[in-house]
Structures are given as C-alpha cells and as structure tokens.
Design a protein around this motif. Structure first.
Motif, PDB file in Angstrom:
ATOM      1  N   TYR A  62     -13.134   6.492   0.986  1.00 33.35           N
ATOM      2  CA  TYR A  62     -12.390   6.083  -0.215  1.00 33.35           C
ATOM      3  C   TYR A  62     -12.618   4.615  -0.557  1.00 33.35           C
ATOM      4  O   TYR A  62     -12.590   4.225  -1.728  1.00 33.35           O
ATOM      5  N   VAL A  63     -12.856   3.776   0.437  1.00 31.63           N
ATOM      6  CA  VAL A  63     -13.099   2.357   0.165  1.00 31.63           C
ATOM      7  C   VAL A  63     -14.401   2.176  -0.598  1.00 31.63           C
ATOM      8  O   VAL A  63     -14.540   1.262  -1.406  1.00 31.63           O
ATOM      9  N   VAL A  64     -15.368   3.081  -0.368  1.00 34.64           N
ATOM     10  CA  VAL A  64     -16.627   3.037  -1.105  1.00 34.64           C
ATOM     11  C   VAL A  64     -16.419   3.571  -2.518  1.00 34.64           C
ATOM     12  O   VAL A  64     -16.790   2.929  -3.501  1.00 34.64           O
ATOM     13  N   ARG A  65     -15.828   4.771  -2.643  1.00 30.88           N
ATOM     14  CA  ARG A  65     -15.647   5.394  -3.962  1.00 30.88           C
ATOM     15  C   ARG A  65     -14.800   4.531  -4.882  1.00 30.88           C
ATOM     16  O   ARG A  65     -15.075   4.414  -6.085  1.00 30.88           O
ATOM     17  N   PHE A  66     -13.761   3.903  -4.352  1.00 29.60           N
ATOM     18  CA  PHE A  66     -12.845   3.136  -5.194  1.00 29.60           C
ATOM     19  C   PHE A  66     -12.952   1.626  -4.952  1.00 29.60           C
ATOM     20  O   PHE A  66     -11.978   0.894  -5.140  1.00 29.60           O
ATOM     21  N   GLU A 102       0.827  -1.190   0.000  1.00 35.44           N
ATOM     22  CA  GLU A 102       0.000   0.000   0.000  1.00 35.44           C
ATOM     23  C   GLU A 102       0.871   1.254   0.000  1.00 35.44           C
ATOM     24  O   GLU A 102       1.993   1.252   0.479  1.00 35.44           O
ATOM     25  N   LYS A 103       0.296   2.347  -0.529  1.00 31.27           N
ATOM     26  CA  LYS A 103       0.991   3.631  -0.485  1.00 31.27           C
ATOM     27  C   LYS A 103       0.801   4.260   0.880  1.00 31.27           C
ATOM     28  O   LYS A 103      -0.180   3.960   1.557  1.00 31.27           O
ATOM     29  N   MET A 130      -4.082   2.704  -6.380  1.00 28.94           N
ATOM     30  CA  MET A 130      -5.233   1.991  -6.933  1.00 28.94           C
ATOM     31  C   MET A 130      -6.004   2.800  -7.965  1.00 28.94           C
ATOM     32  O   MET A 130      -6.789   2.235  -8.723  1.00 28.94           O
ATOM     33  N   ARG A 131      -5.772   4.121  -8.035  1.00 28.63           N
ATOM     34  CA  ARG A 131      -6.524   4.891  -9.024  1.00 28.63           C
ATOM     35  C   ARG A 131      -6.223   4.442 -10.449  1.00 28.63           C
ATOM     36  O   ARG A 131      -7.044   4.618 -11.350  1.00 28.63           O
TER      37      ARG A 131
END
Length: 339
Positions: free
Chosen positions: A273-277, A97-98, A127-128
């Motif tokens: 962010y876990v939802v959006r991505f 992970e970053k 992950m983007r």
C-alpha cells in the motif's frame, strides 16, 4: 504556530518510519522533533542521520519534548485513544493514522473530548481522499454529470496478511478504507451491512475467512460492494467503479511500467500500500503540515473516524451472525456540520 512545524511522531514501525522519512525529506515547513516507540533500536534506525530529534519510549514524554508543535500518531491502534486525549489536553494538532480508535466506545470518547474543546484538533489518516484518482472521481460525482450514483463496486486485495490477522480484521482494518471512501465519495452515511463468505482461498491461513464480499446500504438508497481478499498472492490492488444513472467511472486500473524482454512482456503490480498510495501519503502529509502552520484543521475528521468505527463494528457483527446488520449512528455534532 512555529515557522517550521516541530512534529512528534508516535510509533516507528513500518508506517511511522515512512512518515519520519517523508517529514525529513519530502515535506517543507516541518521537521521531526521527537519520536516515541517502546523499541528504542527501531527508533534509532528510523531517525538515523537526523539532527535534533529526541528519542522516547513513552508517548506522553514525546508530546512534552522541547520544540513539539504537533503530533503524528502512527502507533498500533490500541494506543491511539490515550495519545489523542493527551494531545487534546495540550492543545496540540494531530494527524492520526487509521483506525482512529479500534472500537466505537473509545472513538466516542475521543469525539466527545474534541467536541468539549469546541474546535477541531485532529485529522484522521484516511489517505485515499488524497489520491489523485479518488479526487478526480469525487469531483466527477459531485459535478453531477453522470446523474445520481446507484452503486459503487470496490476491490481491495493484498498479497498476504500479517501474522495474527483475523477474519474480523478484514473488515475493521482493511475494509475501513472503503467505508470512509464510500461515505466521502457519495456524501452519504452507511446504514446497513451484509457480509457474504465464499469458501476460503487455499492461500488463506487456517481459520481465516478470506476472501469476503461486503455489501453496504446507504441512507439515500445506493449500494456499495467490496471484495476484500487479503491473501491473493500476486499484488496489492485497489479499484473503485461508480455506476450512476447516466454513466459510470472506474479508477484503480494499473498504469504502471511494462517491461518487455526476450520471450514476452510483463506489467508491474504494486506489492504494498505504501507503493500504490505513495503520492497520496505525500499529499496528505503536506496538506496537514500546511493547514497546521496556518492554524487550521482540514481533511477527515474525528467524526469520520467515529463513523468508520461504528460501521466496521456493524460489519463484524454481520460477519459473525451471517445476517444483515443495521448501523446505529447518532446525529452528527455541530462541530462537524461542514464535513
């Protein structure tokens, strides 16, 4: 490589627990073989219902556990360097992970260690690059139909910042995503950074410079601006617009459920962010597992992690000094020539 990839997950916090869930229920060809976290109760909760998972308090013990073929690092950033080097010593493929390592000196040590191996072992969790909208924008820019990119306008908003979040972390933790996304979308290195600070929002904790407006320059003359606002109070939003010579393209506009009830309608806004991505994390993990089972390493590299650290440190200096700051990035090693 084993038919079913045995993965040691380092870290069982918010991100680590989410990866454990995905490996156990959403990714074929892999299983959770070991988990390490100093909080044993947190580990037990994360692996509840899973069979054959060994539990450890030390990362190295998890790497040496039976059935471990690869490593997923989701521990706090300061622990990443030691875990990466230990994985390299054992020849274990890694998804980290970053941020890869919080500081550029440590990132350089990781880069040099992998370069000495003469082969890639690590993929870094930007992950983007796996988000469907970002991939479409990348394909459009690479195709050239809109001409040369001139500017990227980026927005990155969070509902609230966690305890202990600092003004520097807006750049080296949050804007690090835009740093990598800009380098990837444009295919250019970032060469200078300026940070502007409006009057802090009333919703920001005392002493936190939030929001910030960050401007990057690229090696071929494009500009990238980022509005980073980590205490906006209403939702998690990430947007990016590419402005080119012959047109523009924007991603990140919400296409979510609209709820209509008595008195009006409301549109849902992601809060995390876990939802959006969510789809991006799924794609990222599946791609890593599939490549690792084939004996390959793809995706964002250690060089990308190192470059992000160098640019972020320049950004923090620009924040602290109020001056335009150049980015001093060495020549890319031949190992990463195709990145």
């Amino acid at each position: 490589m084993a038919e079913v990839l045995g993965v040691a997950v380092l870290g069982a916090g918010h991100m680590g627990a989410d990866h454990i869930r995905r490996l156990a229920h959403g990714v074929s060809g892999a299983r959770v073989a070991a988990v390490a976290d100093p909080d044993t109760q947190r580990v037990k909760e994360a692996v509840s219902g899973l069979d054959g998972v060994s539990v450890h308090t030390e990362a190295v013990a998890a790497l040496d556990a039976p059935g471990v073929d690869a490593v997923l690092i989701a521990s706090p950033g300061p622990a990443h360097e030691e875990a990466l080097l230990a994985a390299f010593d054992r020849g274990l493929p890694v998804l980290c992970e970053k941020p890869m390592v919080p500081d550029s000196a440590g990132a350089l040590r990781v880069l040099e260690a992998e370069t000495r191996l003469g082969r890639r072992l690590a993929q870094i969790g930007f992950m983007r690059r796996y988000d469907a909208e970002y991939q479409r924008l990348k394909s459009l820019l690479d195709g050239g139909s809109l001409g040369r990119p001139l500017m990227l306008h980026c927005t990155h908003r969070n509902v609230s910042s966690p305890p202990g979040f600092t003004s520097a972390m807006l750049i080296d933790s949050s804007v690090s995503h835009e740093i990598d996304a800009a380098r990837w979308l444009l295919g250019q290195e970032l060469t200078a950074v300026t940070v502007l600070r409006p009057t802090p929002s009333g919703g920001a904790p005392d002493g936190l410079a939030d929001p910030q407006f960050v401007v990057f320059e690229t090696e071929h003359g494009a500009l990238v601006d980022v509005e980073i606002f980590v205490n906006c109070g209403f939702g998690y939003q990430v947007r990016c617009e590419a402005v080119c010579e012959a047109g523009s393209a924007r991603i990140g506009d919400e296409h979510t459920m609209v709820v209509t009830a008595r008195g009006g309608a409301r549109e849902e806004v992601a809060q995390d962010y876990v939802v959006r991505f969510a789809d991006a994390y799924d794609r990222e993990l599946r791609a890593w597992v599939d490549a690792t089972r084939r004996g390959r390493v793809t995706g964002p590299s250690v060089w990308d992690g190192y470059a992000s650290s160098v640019v972020a440190e320049a950004g923090v200096r620009a924040l602290e000094t109020g001056r335009r700051t150049t980015v001093e990035l060495p020549r890319r090693p031949d190992l990463y020539a195709d990145d």
